[in-house]
Design a protein around this motif. Structure first.
Motif, PDB file in Angstrom:
ATOM      1  N   LEU A   1       0.848  -1.188   0.101  1.00 23.57           N
ATOM      2  CA  LEU A   1      -0.013  -0.026  -0.063  1.00 23.57           C
ATOM      3  C   LEU A   1       0.859   1.185   0.041  1.00 23.57           C
ATOM      4  O   LEU A   1       0.682   2.122  -0.739  1.00 23.57           O
ATOM      5  N   ASP A   2       1.951   1.334   0.739  1.00 27.56           N
ATOM      6  CA  ASP A   2       2.768   2.561   0.757  1.00 27.56           C
ATOM      7  C   ASP A   2       3.255   2.840  -0.498  1.00 27.56           C
ATOM      8  O   ASP A   2       3.669   3.737  -1.057  1.00 27.56           O
ATOM      9  N   LYS A   3       3.610   1.744  -1.472  1.00 25.14           N
ATOM     10  CA  LYS A   3       3.815   2.214  -2.864  1.00 25.14           C
ATOM     11  C   LYS A   3       3.067   2.319  -3.976  1.00 25.14           C
ATOM     12  O   LYS A   3       3.498   2.282  -5.070  1.00 25.14           O
ATOM     13  N   LEU A   4       1.826   2.373  -3.448  1.00 21.89           N
ATOM     14  CA  LEU A   4       0.773   2.235  -4.385  1.00 21.89           C
ATOM     15  C   LEU A   4       0.758   3.398  -5.471  1.00 21.89           C
ATOM     16  O   LEU A   4       0.838   3.279  -6.699  1.00 21.89           O
ATOM     17  N   ILE A   5       0.925   4.523  -4.814  1.00 18.10           N
ATOM     18  CA  ILE A   5       0.825   5.690  -5.806  1.00 18.10           C
ATOM     19  C   ILE A   5       2.138   5.692  -6.567  1.00 18.10           C
ATOM     20  O   ILE A   5       1.857   6.133  -7.711  1.00 18.10           O
ATOM     21  N   ASP A   6       3.235   5.446  -6.195  1.00 13.23           N
ATOM     22  CA  ASP A   6       4.588   5.429  -6.937  1.00 13.23           C
ATOM     23  C   ASP A   6       4.367   4.715  -8.027  1.00 13.23           C
ATOM     24  O   ASP A   6       4.788   4.676  -9.340  1.00 13.23           O
ATOM     25  N   TYR A   7       3.794   3.412  -7.630  1.00 13.35           N
ATOM     26  CA  TYR A   7       3.569   2.231  -8.847  1.00 13.35           C
ATOM     27  C   TYR A   7       2.519   2.835  -9.809  1.00 13.35           C
ATOM     28  O   TYR A   7       2.977   2.504 -11.075  1.00 13.35           O
ATOM     29  N   LEU A   8       1.656   3.429  -9.412  1.00 18.72           N
ATOM     30  CA  LEU A   8       0.685   3.958 -10.515  1.00 18.72           C
ATOM     31  C   LEU A   8       1.308   5.128 -11.301  1.00 18.72           C
ATOM     32  O   LEU A   8       1.148   5.038 -12.583  1.00 18.72           O
ATOM     33  N   ASP A   9       2.002   6.070 -10.510  1.00 16.22           N
ATOM     34  CA  ASP A   9       2.539   6.926 -11.464  1.00 16.22           C
ATOM     35  C   ASP A   9       3.502   6.531 -12.520  1.00 16.22           C
ATOM     36  O   ASP A   9       3.723   6.969 -13.574  1.00 16.22           O
ATOM     37  N   GLU A  10       4.104   5.532 -12.106  1.00 21.89           N
ATOM     38  CA  GLU A  10       5.160   4.931 -12.860  1.00 21.89           C
ATOM     39  C   GLU A  10       4.545   4.346 -14.289  1.00 21.89           C
ATOM     40  O   GLU A  10       5.232   4.633 -15.167  1.00 21.89           O
ATOM     41  N   LYS A  11       3.489   3.628 -14.087  1.00 12.71           N
ATOM     42  CA  LYS A  11       2.797   2.779 -15.144  1.00 12.71           C
ATOM     43  C   LYS A  11       2.363   3.919 -16.013  1.00 12.71           C
ATOM     44  O   LYS A  11       2.430   3.646 -17.116  1.00 12.71           O
ATOM     45  N   GLU A  12       1.677   5.182 -15.324  1.00  7.54           N
ATOM     46  CA  GLU A  12       1.158   5.996 -16.226  1.00  7.54           C
ATOM     47  C   GLU A  12       2.250   6.692 -17.048  1.00  7.54           C
ATOM     48  O   GLU A  12       2.146   6.839 -18.257  1.00  7.54           O
ATOM     49  N   ASN A  13       3.355   6.941 -16.770  1.00  8.75           N
ATOM     50  CA  ASN A  13       4.662   7.564 -17.536  1.00  8.75           C
ATOM     51  C   ASN A  13       4.940   6.437 -18.432  1.00  8.75           C
ATOM     52  O   ASN A  13       5.154   6.887 -19.636  1.00  8.75           O
ATOM     53  N   GLU A  14       4.987   5.249 -18.336  1.00  8.09           N
ATOM     54  CA  GLU A  14       5.132   4.154 -19.185  1.00  8.09           C
ATOM     55  C   GLU A  14       4.149   4.335 -20.319  1.00  8.09           C
ATOM     56  O   GLU A  14       4.280   4.315 -21.388  1.00  8.09           O
ATOM     57  N   ASN A  15       2.690   4.442 -19.906  1.00  3.59           N
ATOM     58  CA  ASN A  15       1.732   4.345 -20.807  1.00  3.59           C
ATOM     59  C   ASN A  15       1.804   5.493 -21.926  1.00  3.59           C
ATOM     60  O   ASN A  15       1.475   5.088 -23.007  1.00  3.59           O
TER      61      ASN A  15
END
Ligand code: ATP
Ligand code: MG
Length: 435
Positions: A411-425
């Motif tokens: 859960l602590d890393k959820l936002i970072d994870y989504l941000d990274e995925k968005e950047n890739e997309n």
């Protein structure tokens, strides 16, 4: 049962969503151009409109909702918002030299007693802007480009700017004299309205929609031959700058617009859909030299503005399926697999929302399968699954619904994870939460 007042309409449910979307888009663009909101009263003293919109305009002659109040004052429901906004700028003494230009935007209802017909109402809504304290023709260009960007943001692809120069007072007075001499000879065969226009404001005849009169207008002298050097020079600067900005235009020497206060640059944006339907003018505006003085403000302060009809925009966008292109999908749909996880799910949703991810939570149950169905129905990008294991080790399963992949994330890393995925997309930086 009570009927609607003739010429009015309810804006409800999905229609209201469309209006909000249009207004919010227009406001956002205006704010990017450093415009500030002005909210002025719906009622003003009638004289304000007689003086500004002008006695020779159709609006003042036959379209105003004017009445005496109990104190015998003549009150008018505003037929447009420019006059009220300028009045408020003048009354509030906002025009100190160091403070110009004042950049104002407005949105709200207007009232005109017109014959109701398709897309034409007696109460309708306008969005518009006024820039007061214009000392450079490039400010006019800025106003035109704001209008252009706004319409582009709403999805209008092939726009045509129709533009004309009405000249300064000197240009216009010379031209009116010549026009009067010309139309005098044809007046007997012209329509009743034109006979009146001849007396009140001969320029208005150029605007006549009567086919026989249009033939006569075709051969009338043209304003361009009577412009002063200053007006001509300003207009050429505007055109050149529009070329540089890539805004296509067509000069229409008979475009005068329906309000008396315009001078120099006037314009409209016309739209033809990809299916070839010509919807005509979506909005109109122009420069005004004398309006501020006319309303009691300082001499020699000029302005420029435009108004867009919200009803017109909404009906064209619906007709041309432009609302279908709006992305109203969800980023995250959170699915607690047990009622006892709902509070945790809400906490996660809050954090996602605060970080710019549009999120919703399932609090209705119906099992994993049912919840997934709902996530797909809401066109969510991600389904976030909160099951027993996830609760135990403080994590969540992120399922990418377009790629059909999933990963368990702390859960602590959820936002970072989504941000990274968005950047890739999309490696462009246009995602809304990166403001
Ligand atoms: P039109 O030539 O269509 O009568 P106008 O010159 O009277 O327009 P403006 O006073 O410049 O229009 O107002 C700007 C916009 O407001 C118009 O382009 C149109 O979209 C909208 N508008 C004007 N009158 C009405 C009305 N009665 N109902 C709905 N929208 C309107
Ligand atoms: Mg009109």
């Amino acid at each position: 049962m009570f009927n609607l007042v003739k010429g009015t309409h309810d804006v409800i449910l999905s229609e209201a969503d469309k209006y909000s979307y249009i207004e919010q888009t227009l406001i956002q663009v205006a704010e990017y151009f450093n415009y500030k909101e002005f909210r002025t009263p719906i009622m003003e003293y009638s004289e304000l409109f007689q003086r500004s919109v002008g006695d020779s305009s159709d609006i003042v002659r036959k379209e105003m909702y004017t009445f005496l109040d109990k104190g015998d004052r003549s009150i008018t429901l505003r037929p447009e918002l420019t006059a009220g906004v300028i009045r408020s700028i003048v009354n509030n003494k906002l025009l100190a030299l160091g403070d110009i230009p004042i950049k104002a935007y407005y949105v709200g209802p207007c009232f005109r007693y017109e014959r109701p017909q398709q897309g034409r109402y007696r109460q309708f809504n306008q969005f518009g802007i006024e820039c007061v304290g214009v000392v450079s023709p490039y400010r006019d260009v800025e106003v035109i480009s704001l209008c252009y960007f706004s319409l582009k943001m709403l999805g209008f692809k092939s726009l045509k700017l129709v533009i004309n120069c009405l000249g300064d007072d000197e240009s216009r007075n010379n031209y009116k004299e010549v026009l009067r001499n010309y139309f005098e000879k044809h007046l007997d065969s012209m329509c009743g309205d034109c006979k009146e226009r001849f007396k009140l404001n001969v320029l208005r005849i150029l605007d006549c929609k009567d086919p026989a009169d249009q033939e006569i207008v075709k051969n009338a002298p043209k304003i361009e031959d009577y412009l002063t050097e200053k007006s001509k020079d300003n207009f050429n600067k505007v055109l050149k700058s529009l070329d540089e900005l890539g805004i296509e235009y067509e000069i229409d020497r008979n475009l005068v617009r329906g309000l008396d206060y315009y001078s120099d640059v006037v314009f409209e944006f016309h739209y033809t859909s990809s299916k070839g339907i010509n919807y005509g003018a979506l909005c109109g505006g122009g420069h005004y030299n004398k309006l501020i003085q006319e309303i009691g403000g300082p001499k020699d302060i000029e302005g420029c503005g435009f108004a867009i009809g919200i009803e017109r925009i909404a009906s064209v966008m619906s007709d041309d399926s432009l609302f279908d292109e709006i992305d109203d999908s969800l980023d995250c749909y959170i699915m607690p697999l047990d009622i006892s996880y709902q509070d945790k799910a809400l906490e996660i949703a809050t954090s996602l929302r605060l970080n710019g991810y549009k999120s919703d939570v399932n609090l209705e149950g119906k099992g994993l399968k049912g919840m997934l169905k709902k996530a797909i129905k809401l066109s969510s990008k991600y389904a976030l699954i909160l099951g027993e294991d996830e609760i135990k080790n403080n994590s969540i399963v992120v399922k990418d619904l377009s790629k059909e992949t999933q990963e368990s994330i702390e859960l602590d890393k959820l936002i970072d994870y989504l941000d990274e995925k968005e950047n890739e997309n999309h490696s462009c930086s246009c995602h809304h939460h990166e403001e």
